[in-house]
Design an enzyme around this catalytic site. Structure first.
Site, PDB file in Angstrom:
ATOM      1  N   LYS A 155      51.151  35.113  29.865  1.00  0.00           N
ATOM      2  CA  LYS A 155      50.758  35.617  31.125  1.00  0.00           C
ATOM      3  C   LYS A 155      51.748  35.066  31.973  1.00  0.00           C
ATOM      4  O   LYS A 155      51.715  33.830  32.138  1.00  0.00           O
ATOM      5  CB  LYS A 155      49.305  35.168  31.240  1.00  0.00           C
ATOM      6  CG  LYS A 155      48.651  35.729  32.464  1.00  0.00           C
ATOM      7  CD  LYS A 155      47.387  35.285  32.798  1.00  0.00           C
ATOM      8  CE  LYS A 155      46.608  35.903  33.808  1.00  0.00           C
ATOM      9  NZ  LYS A 155      47.238  35.849  35.228  1.00  0.00           N
ATOM     10  N   ARG A 206      50.194  45.590  43.500  1.00  0.00           N
ATOM     11  CA  ARG A 206      49.016  46.061  43.037  1.00  0.00           C
ATOM     12  C   ARG A 206      48.008  46.765  43.926  1.00  0.00           C
ATOM     13  O   ARG A 206      47.161  47.185  43.507  1.00  0.00           O
ATOM     14  CB  ARG A 206      48.265  44.622  42.386  1.00  0.00           C
ATOM     15  CG  ARG A 206      46.969  44.574  42.056  1.00  0.00           C
ATOM     16  CD  ARG A 206      46.670  43.102  41.637  1.00  0.00           C
ATOM     17  NE  ARG A 206      45.230  42.896  41.642  1.00  0.00           N
ATOM     18  CZ  ARG A 206      44.689  42.227  40.717  1.00  0.00           C
ATOM     19  NH1 ARG A 206      45.325  41.609  39.845  1.00  0.00           N
ATOM     20  NH2 ARG A 206      43.490  41.969  40.650  1.00  0.00           N
ATOM     21  N   ARG A 259      38.464  46.657  34.667  1.00  0.00           N
ATOM     22  CA  ARG A 259      38.510  45.471  34.276  1.00  0.00           C
ATOM     23  C   ARG A 259      37.599  45.511  32.733  1.00  0.00           C
ATOM     24  O   ARG A 259      36.370  45.494  33.145  1.00  0.00           O
ATOM     25  CB  ARG A 259      37.978  44.355  35.054  1.00  0.00           C
ATOM     26  CG  ARG A 259      38.351  42.944  34.956  1.00  0.00           C
ATOM     27  CD  ARG A 259      37.926  42.084  35.868  1.00  0.00           C
ATOM     28  NE  ARG A 259      38.321  42.002  37.258  1.00  0.00           N
ATOM     29  CZ  ARG A 259      39.590  41.489  37.305  1.00  0.00           C
ATOM     30  NH1 ARG A 259      40.110  40.719  36.418  1.00  0.00           N
ATOM     31  NH2 ARG A 259      40.041  41.488  38.524  1.00  0.00           N
TER      32      ARG A 259
END
Ligand code: AMP
Length: 569
Positions: free
Chosen positions: A247, A267, A412
């Site tokens: 990550k 984003r 999500r």
């Protein structure tokens, strides 16, 4: 004629109501009366803007030019306009005050077209041209219209509702069914141009929603990751084989390649190409196909080493970009591909997409593929996590490798799950919170804020609910930076989409715009906070919060949600 006056009536009514249902009903009755071809323009204007976020929607005019335009439209001296501005603090109000002659309403499409023109004039003499265009519309409008024209021109409409309300209103107006909002939202995650979507709904109804796909130049909402409380949960969530990827702690980026035309979106779906010309040129050398949409993370990267997030944020600039390319070199780590040579890959599984990604990217000094391991042996996943932390990374993202592991725009879900160092170190979680108020500082902090009232997003209600008051963790530089940022967003009252209880009333209210990352130790319940609160339940509250950093890369809609907190509690 699509009168702008009708829309203005809606604006002013909405300013005085906070009921979700009433706002949606007002908007939908307005939309119902429009002709399909007006719906696109009306959608942008209802949100106080002149186009989708990924286009340039900044008119490039500030207070100074507006003052000149008001002065010229209404024949009032500039000094007088300035004086009135210093009393009212709102140029919209000033314009409507000086606009004494009652006129017939101005045309909505005309207002829109003029605003687009104002945005588009550039080069020598452009300021004068912008002033005369704006003054031209002001001359034709009623006092109430001129007020809102100014607010829109300044990007300060602030009605306290966003795309979600508008989508619900469109569902009611054009499909007669509020329940269709979910389907429209799913499409909006793929076609992020609300005007285009709205027009299609008005012309062809709900069935047209299925026809939208990825288009180069129009970003797709990015897929997000859930989180778990313990590393063992990962093993349960992914029985059998799973992929663990490093990550990277940087800025999410979606890169659209269309031959030589390469564009990077953040984003928040803003075009950030001009900040990263080095990445654009590196990608043009690394991509093996003509048309593609790539998903990845940009990090500060120096001599083969990933640098802290804070470093990268110094690249968030409009000026001196060239100088900073040298000062703060960056790299992009790609981890997904969702479009290739005319075909959407959204429905392909993650292993298929990853293979296509590997086949189409040539790695270089600044273009990389995310490092990963794929295994059904959970101890290998744990090892990979430990090694990632040793390397100084934030953690891992575990991804499903099953057939159903499609790319879910804007969702999500459980197909991607993050596991971070902080989580592993006990019950320490980080949250992305929206600043909605400030409390005055005392002593050394006099003149600054002393603490920030922070909120999470309640997705169901489409509003921000308070969760904690953050007063520690700030360095002197942080104080300066946040005070500067706040200046633009102070407002007199809590907007309709923020829920603050009497107990927590701040000294100053802040429009939801700034997101900060906060470390907290425990989630409790509190009568004072409104996160997830309803008649039968107290709100959630975060104990011992500590400021970590400003998240310039995130907007309020990216904040931690009430639902996420509920899952952690
Ligand atoms: P968070 O921002 O804490 O919700 O974590 C999710 C974010 O991690 C994504 O939005 C990406 O920006 C970032 N990220 C970093 N590395 C990866 C990766 N290998 N796969 C997916 N997302 C990643």
């Amino acid at each position: 004629m699509g009168s702008f006056g009708k829309l203005v009536n809606i604006y002013s009514e909405i300013e005085n109501i906070s009921s979700h249902k009433k706002i949606v009903d007002l908007l939908s009755s307005f939309f119902k009366e429009l002709e399909p071809k007006q719906v696109r323009v009306a959608s942008y204007l209802a949100l106080g803007t002149i186009g989708p976020k990924f286009e340039d929607i900044d008119l490039g005019i500030g207070d100074k030019l507006i003052i000149k335009a008001i002065s010229s439209a209404y024949g009032i001296s500039r000094e007088k306009v300035e004086e009135e501005f210093s009393i009212h603090g709102d140029l919209g109000d000033v314009a409507s005050k000086f606009n004494e002659r009652q006129r017939s309403s101005v045309d909505m499409e005309d207002v829109f077209a003029q605003m687009v023109k104002i945005r588009d004039v550039s080069g020598e003499g452009s300021q004068g041209e912008k002033i005369s265009l704006l003054s031209g519309i002001l001359e034709k409008s009623t006092p109430e219209e001129s007020k809102y024209i100014i607010r829109i021109a300044l990007g300060k409409l602030r009605l306290g509702f966003g795309e979600k309300f508008l989508i619900e209103a469109l569902a009611v107006a054009f499909t007669d069914k509020r329940d269709n909002a979910g389907k429209i939202e799913d499409t909006y995650n793929i076609c992020t141009d609300i005007g285009q979507l709205a027009r299609s709904l008005a012309e062809h109804g709900i069935s047209s929603m299925g026809r939208f796909s990825i288009k180069l130049g129009r970003p797709v909402q990015m897929m997000l990751a859930k989180r778990v409380d313990t590393i063992e949960e990962l093993d349960q969530k992914f029985p059998g084989k799973m992929a663990a990827e490093e990550k990277y702690d940087g800025e999410r980026v979606q890169i659209h390649v269309n031959g030589n035309d390469i564009v990077a979106f953040s984003r928040r779906l803003e075009n950030i190409s001009s900040q990263f010309p080095d990445i654009i040129s590196a990608v043009s050398k690394s991509i093996k196909s003509d048309k593609a949409v790539l998903d990845g993370e940009i990090v500060a990267y120096d001599k083969g080493k990933i640098q802290p997030f804070q470093k990268l944020m110094q690249r968030r600039r409009k000026h001196n970009v060239e100088e900073y390319i040298e000062k703060i070199p960056v790299a992009v780590f790609f981890f997904d591909i969702i479009y290739l040579n005319g075909k959407s890959l959204l429905k392909k599984s993650y292993p298929e997409r990853r293979k296509i990604l590997d086949d189409n990217i040539r790695e270089s000094d600044s273009v990389k593929l995310s490092r990963r391991t794929v295994s059904s042996d959970f101890s290998r996943i744990r090892d990979f996590f430990e090694k990632s932390i040793e390397k100084g990374l934030e953690g891992i993202i575990v991804k499903s490798v099953e057939k159903k592991s499609v790319y879910q725009p804007g969702k999500r879900g459980w197909l991607w799950v993050k596991w971070k160092k902080e989580y592993a170190e006990g019950m320490r979680e980080t949250f992305d919170l929206v600043i909605v108020g400030t409390y005055f500082g005392k002593g050394k902090r006099k003149g600054s804020f002393g603490a920030l009232l922070c909120a999470v997003l309640n997705e169901d209600k489409d509003r921000y609910e308070t969760f904690t008051k953050v007063g520690t963790g700030f360095s002197d530089d942080d104080f300066d930076e946040i005070n500067d940022l706040l200046e633009k967003y102070f407002i007199d009252n809590a907007p309709g989409n923020v829920n603050i209880s009497k107990m927590m009333e701040p000294d100053r209210y802040v429009e939801p715009a700034i997101v900060i990352e906060v470390l907290g130790s425990r989630i409790t319940t509190s009568p004072g906070h409104t996160a997830g609160k309803d008649n039968s339940k107290k709100g959630f509250a975060l104990r011992f919060p500590r400021f970590l950093r400003i998240r310039y890369d995130k907007g309020p809609v990216d904040a931690t949600t009430v639902e996420e907190i509920g899952e952690l509690k």
